[in-house]
Write a protein that holds these residues in place. Structure first.
Motif, PDB file in Angstrom:
ATOM      1  N   GLU B 196      53.801  74.639  71.110  1.00 25.41           N
ATOM      2  CA  GLU B 196      54.457  75.716  70.778  1.00 25.41           C
ATOM      3  C   GLU B 196      55.051  76.557  72.098  1.00 25.41           C
ATOM      4  O   GLU B 196      55.785  77.422  72.165  1.00 25.41           O
ATOM      5  N   ARG B 197      53.922  76.562  72.913  1.00 26.08           N
ATOM      6  CA  ARG B 197      54.089  76.954  74.317  1.00 26.08           C
ATOM      7  C   ARG B 197      54.954  76.169  75.372  1.00 26.08           C
ATOM      8  O   ARG B 197      54.602  76.404  76.410  1.00 26.08           O
ATOM      9  N   ALA B 198      55.218  75.163  75.056  1.00 21.86           N
ATOM     10  CA  ALA B 198      56.099  74.213  75.682  1.00 21.86           C
ATOM     11  C   ALA B 198      55.255  73.343  76.896  1.00 21.86           C
ATOM     12  O   ALA B 198      55.936  72.866  77.833  1.00 21.86           O
ATOM     13  N   ASN B 199      54.066  73.161  76.364  1.00 18.75           N
ATOM     14  CA  ASN B 199      53.325  72.426  77.339  1.00 18.75           C
ATOM     15  C   ASN B 199      53.456  70.865  76.535  1.00 18.75           C
ATOM     16  O   ASN B 199      53.674  70.677  75.658  1.00 18.75           O
ATOM     17  N   ASP B 200      53.207  70.090  77.664  1.00 23.26           N
ATOM     18  CA  ASP B 200      53.614  68.649  77.257  1.00 23.26           C
ATOM     19  C   ASP B 200      52.624  67.807  77.788  1.00 23.26           C
ATOM     20  O   ASP B 200      52.088  67.609  78.892  1.00 23.26           O
ATOM     21  N   PHE B 258      46.439  75.763  82.103  1.00 26.51           N
ATOM     22  CA  PHE B 258      47.500  76.341  81.124  1.00 26.51           C
ATOM     23  C   PHE B 258      47.264  76.028  79.627  1.00 26.51           C
ATOM     24  O   PHE B 258      47.789  77.097  78.854  1.00 26.51           O
ATOM     25  N   VAL B 259      46.506  74.968  79.376  1.00 24.59           N
ATOM     26  CA  VAL B 259      46.383  74.765  77.983  1.00 24.59           C
ATOM     27  C   VAL B 259      44.994  75.026  77.331  1.00 24.59           C
ATOM     28  O   VAL B 259      44.581  74.644  76.372  1.00 24.59           O
ATOM     29  N   ASP B 262      44.309  76.029  73.776  1.00 28.80           N
ATOM     30  CA  ASP B 262      45.378  75.285  73.051  1.00 28.80           C
ATOM     31  C   ASP B 262      44.850  73.922  72.875  1.00 28.80           C
ATOM     32  O   ASP B 262      45.882  73.078  72.304  1.00 28.80           O
ATOM     33  N   PRO B 332      56.142  66.684  71.034  1.00 25.41           N
ATOM     34  CA  PRO B 332      56.690  67.882  71.974  1.00 25.41           C
ATOM     35  C   PRO B 332      57.470  68.980  71.302  1.00 25.41           C
ATOM     36  O   PRO B 332      57.951  69.411  71.899  1.00 25.41           O
ATOM     37  N   ALA B 333      57.567  68.753  69.946  1.00 22.48           N
ATOM     38  CA  ALA B 333      58.349  69.756  69.124  1.00 22.48           C
ATOM     39  C   ALA B 333      59.770  69.820  69.669  1.00 22.48           C
ATOM     40  O   ALA B 333      60.226  70.873  70.125  1.00 22.48           O
TER      41      ALA B 333
END
Lengths: 119, 756
Positions: B196-200, B258-259, B262, B332-333
């Motif tokens: 959801e936070r655009a991490n991949d 960053f994750v 998450d 990755p949504a």
């Protein structure tokens, strides 16, 4: 690759632009969150780098708004902030921020952080 | 100019703007406005100054601004109350920040203890409120400007292999290389918010390959049956092993910085027992699937994605495995590739909603762009030329032409109208609110108030009045002088005021308004008024006024602007800054402005600046002197009359005068003045009565009056040289050149000539 930079400081925008264009990115600029949203409305970008403390619409609101639009759910957003405190980062992340860059930034570090969030 | 210099210039420009804004904001705060908006604006401005200062290593500015900002942060969230005391600390600190910025710009050091007292106060106030120690701001960071134009320019290309040899990696991480050869194992399980936070995960893996040899295996054991599969569900986790001599826990953790929160990360160091759970043997199809291995020598992002490995494809005979592809695709949504077509609709409508929402928001904000002033001036100039061409066209239209080509006439009329509009629009671009100058004045009054021991309040009216940018730039000095004068000489000491039955606090009122084609800027105080006796005495002493010369009250008042009057002795250390009032005033006159003063003994003084709205275009009267065209600015003309040379009288001192309605007015014959052949004395002459200094008038004698028009001023100084009595030149409609008469100048030189 196109990067939208959002900051109310012209100095920071100029430095970002220099670093990013030097690395081969195309750079778009906005002076606050509202302007940032306006740009995203009609421009496609691959990455957003945004400040937190801004007039009109701050970075947190901006990120929330970006994430609220279906089209930008997988758009990486880096928070650019002088805040060394955990608090702002957490707020930014909770709003949907992908990562962060601490000002003052080192150009090399900036590019390496960007590489972590974009293809 | 190097890039860094350029950034510095930008930074100082920006600081100037921010400091100006801070001045305004603090003036309001001082007046009792403590609204959240205002406090936020102040906080943001200080924050921005600090942010830039950090980039240039202005450590003292950073330190001071940081602590100031902390105080403001405490104030805006209510931890510290904005008492009078705190407000005055803020005002002082604002000045200190300005001084630090100035010092940084001029590359000089301020005293080591400058601002130390305020700094200590910040700390003590904030520490009283919360016992947490002040967070250390990282001011040791030295930014490096690297040349990114080189090889690294390709870093945006995702398909480009990333430098994999650990020796070639940029040594930008501060973690000392330790640990080592062993294999680190990592179990990585993302939660939905990671996506959801655009991490991949793919990018994280790619990043991992930069620190060592990486082997990644997808765990698909959580994949549900087709019927239970959710498009945006998160089913995939990964087992990763990393080895290499530079691999440390810190470096691995940094990749996942960053994750954090998450996802679940279980990290096992070399030699430690892996905490990984053993794959469930019952799901043998998955367990038997070949591990999805990423070799370091071909780490393209595609290859590291489990879905794209052909080997997996071939063996994917049951539903479970082909869903693995799907899961990896969807993970990755990415809404554009959903399993079902329905979700497409929702984002689209959300998007439409968003666009309408921000479109309505957009109308509320004023959008602006920054344009180089040179570019605007070029447009102003071209519009000027257009005005000339247009008036030339109009002039060429004789009656014959008009009757024959009505369409053409109409076209020219429309052109004239449009040109006017264009001219106004261009002038409006150059116009700025006088606020930018006005907002510096509260600080000045504060300083003056402290220095003189007088209580003074500044009232400002009409700061949104707009005026040409060039004129605004010229305004600062005169305004400063006028206000200093009012504070220093006008407003009385509190005791004296009370004795005179006035309120203790004196008022200086600064106002701006548009009056016809000019702008009136007024500085009015409620002080004692001009001490005429003393001014006259001083003027006589200094020889500004002859011993027998009788002056009216108004004339005495105007003396304070007279050259040679305001000397250091006449002024205290506050008013006197080396430049006398007369110099300031002559600068105002140079740009076509004028100054008047009125004083009411015991009740105050009013100084008024009258300034042209714009400098580029002038309304003039076109006159003729010995067959040459001259123009006289319309703003200075009082009236025109006809007269004969014989009507002129001569004073005992040899000056020629003309009696107009009982008043004797000095005569300036332009033909004589410019040494042009004159026509016979008896002939009827035209006299243009002009306003000169203050209330005095000058009768300018010309051969003929042609008419009124607008002209574009061309500088003589830039193109030729300065000529006394000529303010500039202009090109007329027929292409001929006319000189602009400087009424004040011709009068002055004529006086000198007749005196000689």
């Amino acid at each position: 690759m196109r990067v939208l930079t959002v900051d109310d400081s012209r100095t920071i925008l100029a430095m970002l632009q220099h670093t990013l264009t030097g690395a081969g990115f195309e750079v778009l600029q906005a002076a606050d969150g509202q302007q940032g949203l306006d740009v995203l409305n009609y421009e496609d970008v691959d990455l957003v780098i945004t400040d937190i403390n801004m007039p009109v619409m701050d970075g947190i609101e901006f990120i929330k708004n970006v994430r609220a639009t279906g089209r930008h759910q997988s758009l990486p957003i880096l928070i650019l902030t002088t805040e060394t405190s955990q608090e702002k980062r957490e707020q930014g992340k909770a709003a949907g921020g992908t990562g962060w860059i601490v000002k003052p930034f080192d150009p090399e570090k900036l590019i390496s952080v960007i590489k972590r969030v974009v293809h | 100019m190097s890039d860094l210099d350029e950034f510095r210039a930008t930074y100082f420009d920006e600081c100037a703007e921010l400091l100006l804004e801070l001045e305004e904001q603090f003036a309001e705060i001082e007046d009792g406005d403590r609204s959240a908006d205002r406090l936020n604006a102040v906080f943001r401005a200080i924050h921005s100054i600090k942010g830039g200062a950090g980039a240039f290593n202005f450590t003292r500015l950073v330190e001071f601004a940081h602590n100031f900002e902390t105080l403001l942060d405490h104030v805006r969230d209510g931890r510290v109350e904005m008492t009078e005391d705190v407000a005055s600390l803020c005002l002082r600190s604002n000045d200190i920040v300005a001084d630090f910025v100035a010092a940084a710009r001029e590359e000089r050091e301020l005293d080591a203890d400058y601002g130390a007292e305020e700094l200590a106060r910040f700390k003590s106030i904030c520490e009283d409120e919360d016992d947490e120690p002040m967070e250390e701001f990282d001011i040791d960071f030295t930014p490096v400007m690297v040349d990114l134009d080189g090889d690294k320019a390709e870093t945006d290309d995702a398909a480009e292999p990333i430098a994999l040899d650990p020796d070639e990696l940029p040594d930008s991480f501060d973690v000392p290389p330790m640990g080592g050869e062993g294999e680190w194992r990592l179990k990585f399980t993302p939660y939905s918010q990671l996506y959801e936070r655009a991490n991949d995960p793919l990018l994280l893996f790619r990043e991992l390959t930069t620190i060592g040899e990486v082997n990644i295996e997808a765990r698909l054991t959580e994949l549900p049956e087709l019927t239970a599969f959710e498009a945006f569900g998160v089913y995939c986790s990964w087992d990763i092993s990393i080895s290499g001599k530079d691999v440390t826990e810190a470096r691995i953790r940094e990749v996942f910085e960053f994750v954090e929160g998450d996802c679940e990360i279980i990290l096992t160091g070399p030699g430690e027992v892996p905490a990984f759970d053993i794959p469930d043997p019952s799901l043998s199809a998955m367990a038997d699937a070949p591990p999805l291995v990423v070799e370091d020598d071909e780490p393209t992002p595609e290859a590291s994605a489990p879905a794209d490995v052909p080997a997996a494809e071939e063996e994917a005979l049951d539903a479970g495995l082909s869903f693995a592809d799907l899961a990896a695709e969807l993970a990755p949504a990415k809404p554009e590739k959903p399993a079902k077509p329905e979700p497409e609709r929702e984002p689209a409508s959300a998007q439409a909603q968003d666009s309408s929402a921000s479109a309505s928001a957009k109308t509320a904000t004023v959008q602006s762009i920054r344009v180089d002033l040179d570019k605007v001036d070029r447009v102003v100039n071209m519009v000027g030329e257009l005005v000339i061409t247009q008036s030339m066209l109009t002039q060429q239209m004789d009656d014959n032409l008009k009757s024959r080509y009505q369409e053409l006439v109409r076209g020219v009329e429309v052109l004239a109208q449009t040109t006017r509009g264009l001219q106004d629009a261009v002038m409006a671009i150059r116009a700025q609110p006088v606020k930018s100058v006005f907002s510096r004045m509260p600080r000045l009054v504060r300083e003056l108030s402290t220095k003189t021991g007088k209580s003074i309040r500044l009232e400002m009216v009409g700061e949104h009045t707009e005026i040409d940018k060039t004129i605004i730039e010229q305004l600062s000095d005169p305004l400063t002088h006028m206000i200093r004068n009012s504070a220093d000489h006008g407003i009385e000491k509190p005791e004296k005021r009370l004795a005179a039955g006035k309120p203790e606090q004196g008022i200086i009122r600064l106002s701006a308004e548009q009056a016809g084609g000019s702008i009136l800027i007024t500085v009015q105080d409620d002080g004692a008024g001009i001490n005429r006796e003393r001014v006259l005495q001083l003027a006589r002493d200094r020889g500004v006024v002859g011993p027998d010369q009788q002056l009216t009250d108004e004339q005495i008042d105007e003396l304070i602007f007279a050259p040679g009057f305001s000397t250091a002795e006449a002024l205290s250390d506050i008013s006197g800054r080396g430049v006398g009032m007369d110099v300031v005033i002559s600068n105002i006159k140079k740009i076509g402005g004028s100054v008047h003063v009125r004083s009411w003994p015991g009740n105050g003084t009013r100084m008024q600046l009258r300034l042209p709205l714009t400098l580029a275009v002038l309304d003039v009267m076109l006159v003729q002197v010995s067959d040459s065209p001259y123009v006289i600015p319309l703003s200075s003309i009082v009236e025109t009359l006809q007269s004969r040379r014989a009507d002129f009288g001569v004073t005992p001192s040899g000056r020629r005068v003309l009696q107009v309605r009982g008043e004797y007015v000095q005569v300036v014959d332009l033909a004589t003045r410019f040494e042009l052949p004159t026509s016979a004395d008896e002939e009827e002459r035209f006299v243009v009565l002009c306003e000169a200094d203050g209330d005095s008038k000058v009768a300018v004698v010309v051969d003929d009056i042609i008419g009124q028009q607008q002209v574009v001023i061309k500088s003589l100084e830039e193109n030729f040289e300065r000529i006394e009595g000529i303010a500039g030149g202009t090109i007329l409609g027929d292409g001929s050149v006319a000189l602009i008469v400087d009424v004040q100048g011709v009068r002055h030189t004529t006086e000198q000539k007749s005196a000689a």
